[in-house]
Design a protein around this motif. Structure first.
Motif, PDB file in Angstrom:
ATOM      1  N   MET A 175       0.840  -1.191   0.000  1.00 52.06           N
ATOM      2  CA  MET A 175       0.000   0.000   0.000  1.00 52.06           C
ATOM      3  C   MET A 175       0.885   1.254   0.000  1.00 52.06           C
ATOM      4  O   MET A 175       0.606   2.211  -0.720  1.00 52.06           O
ATOM      5  CB  MET A 175      -0.936  -0.011   1.207  1.00 52.06           C
ATOM      6  CG  MET A 175      -1.979   1.085   1.145  1.00 52.06           C
ATOM      7  SD  MET A 175      -3.228   0.944   2.425  1.00 52.06           S
ATOM      8  CE  MET A 175      -4.204  -0.394   1.783  1.00 52.06           C
ATOM      9  N   ARG A 192      -2.110   7.606   2.340  1.00 52.22           N
ATOM     10  CA  ARG A 192      -2.681   6.269   2.526  1.00 52.22           C
ATOM     11  C   ARG A 192      -4.183   6.305   2.773  1.00 52.22           C
ATOM     12  O   ARG A 192      -4.911   5.411   2.343  1.00 52.22           O
ATOM     13  CB  ARG A 192      -1.964   5.541   3.664  1.00 52.22           C
ATOM     14  CG  ARG A 192      -0.541   5.143   3.287  1.00 52.22           C
ATOM     15  CD  ARG A 192       0.210   4.582   4.481  1.00 52.22           C
ATOM     16  NE  ARG A 192      -0.400   3.374   4.990  1.00 52.22           N
ATOM     17  CZ  ARG A 192       0.037   2.150   4.744  1.00 52.22           C
ATOM     18  NH1 ARG A 192       1.107   1.976   4.010  1.00 52.22           N
ATOM     19  NH2 ARG A 192      -0.570   1.108   5.254  1.00 52.22           N
ATOM     20  N   THR A 195      -6.779   4.312   0.510  1.00 53.47           N
ATOM     21  CA  THR A 195      -7.742   3.369   1.093  1.00 53.47           C
ATOM     22  C   THR A 195      -9.150   3.668   0.609  1.00 53.47           C
ATOM     23  O   THR A 195      -9.895   2.753   0.232  1.00 53.47           O
ATOM     24  CB  THR A 195      -7.672   3.413   2.636  1.00 53.47           C
ATOM     25  OG1 THR A 195      -6.346   3.035   3.036  1.00 53.47           O
ATOM     26  CG2 THR A 195      -8.681   2.483   3.271  1.00 53.47           C
TER      27      THR A 195
END
Length: 148
Positions: free
Chosen positions: A63, A74, A78
């Motif tokens: 990720m 992030r 997501t």
């Protein structure tokens, strides 16, 4: 324009004519809109296409590496992964060597959708490239990569 600027209409015109950020934002929105419209029959946005493309690697990327590649935090990554995961195009798995790391897996369904989107991307990208002189397109891409 070395004199002190004030918030006049002339200053607005100067910013409009010289600001790289303004020009890049306008171009990015116009390009995204163009690809969004072309990819909509496949059920993808331009951002989702970019995300699926970035996951198309020999080994599932982390990720963190995808967030860095896409210059995205992030949390935003997501949020962008969630609809793709719900459609079964992407899976998020815990890394076996380091349980803190999440690996992003392009599923067979995700590969199929990406495969169907590629001809659309090629067509639209060709249309855009034809709007630019050949050397300008290469120079523009090189400059944009340098800024990112």
């Amino acid at each position: 324009m070395s004199k002190k600027l004030n918030a006049s209409f002339e200053t607005t015109l100067h910013v409009y004519d010289h600001c790289l950020c303004f020009a890049a934002q306008r171009a990015a929105r116009a390009l995204a809109r163009r690809f969004d419209e072309a990819l909509s029959p496949i059920g993808l946005t331009s951002g989702q296409f970019s995300l699926l493309t970035s996951l198309n690697q020999p080994d599932p990327p982390s990720m963190g590496s995808i967030a860095a590649l896409l210059v995205m935090d992030r949390t935003t990554l997501t949020a962008n992964l969630k609809p793709l995961e719900q459609r079964g195009l992407v899976e998020i798995a815990v890394d076996e060597a380091d349980r803190r790391v999440r690996r992003l897996i392009l599923t067979p369904a995700g590969r199929k959708v990406l495969q169907s989107a590629l001809p659309v991307w090629v067509e639209v990208h060709g249309e855009i490239d034809r709007l630019l002189p050949a050397s300008d397109g290469r120079t523009l891409r090189r400059g944009l990569r340098a800024l990112a």
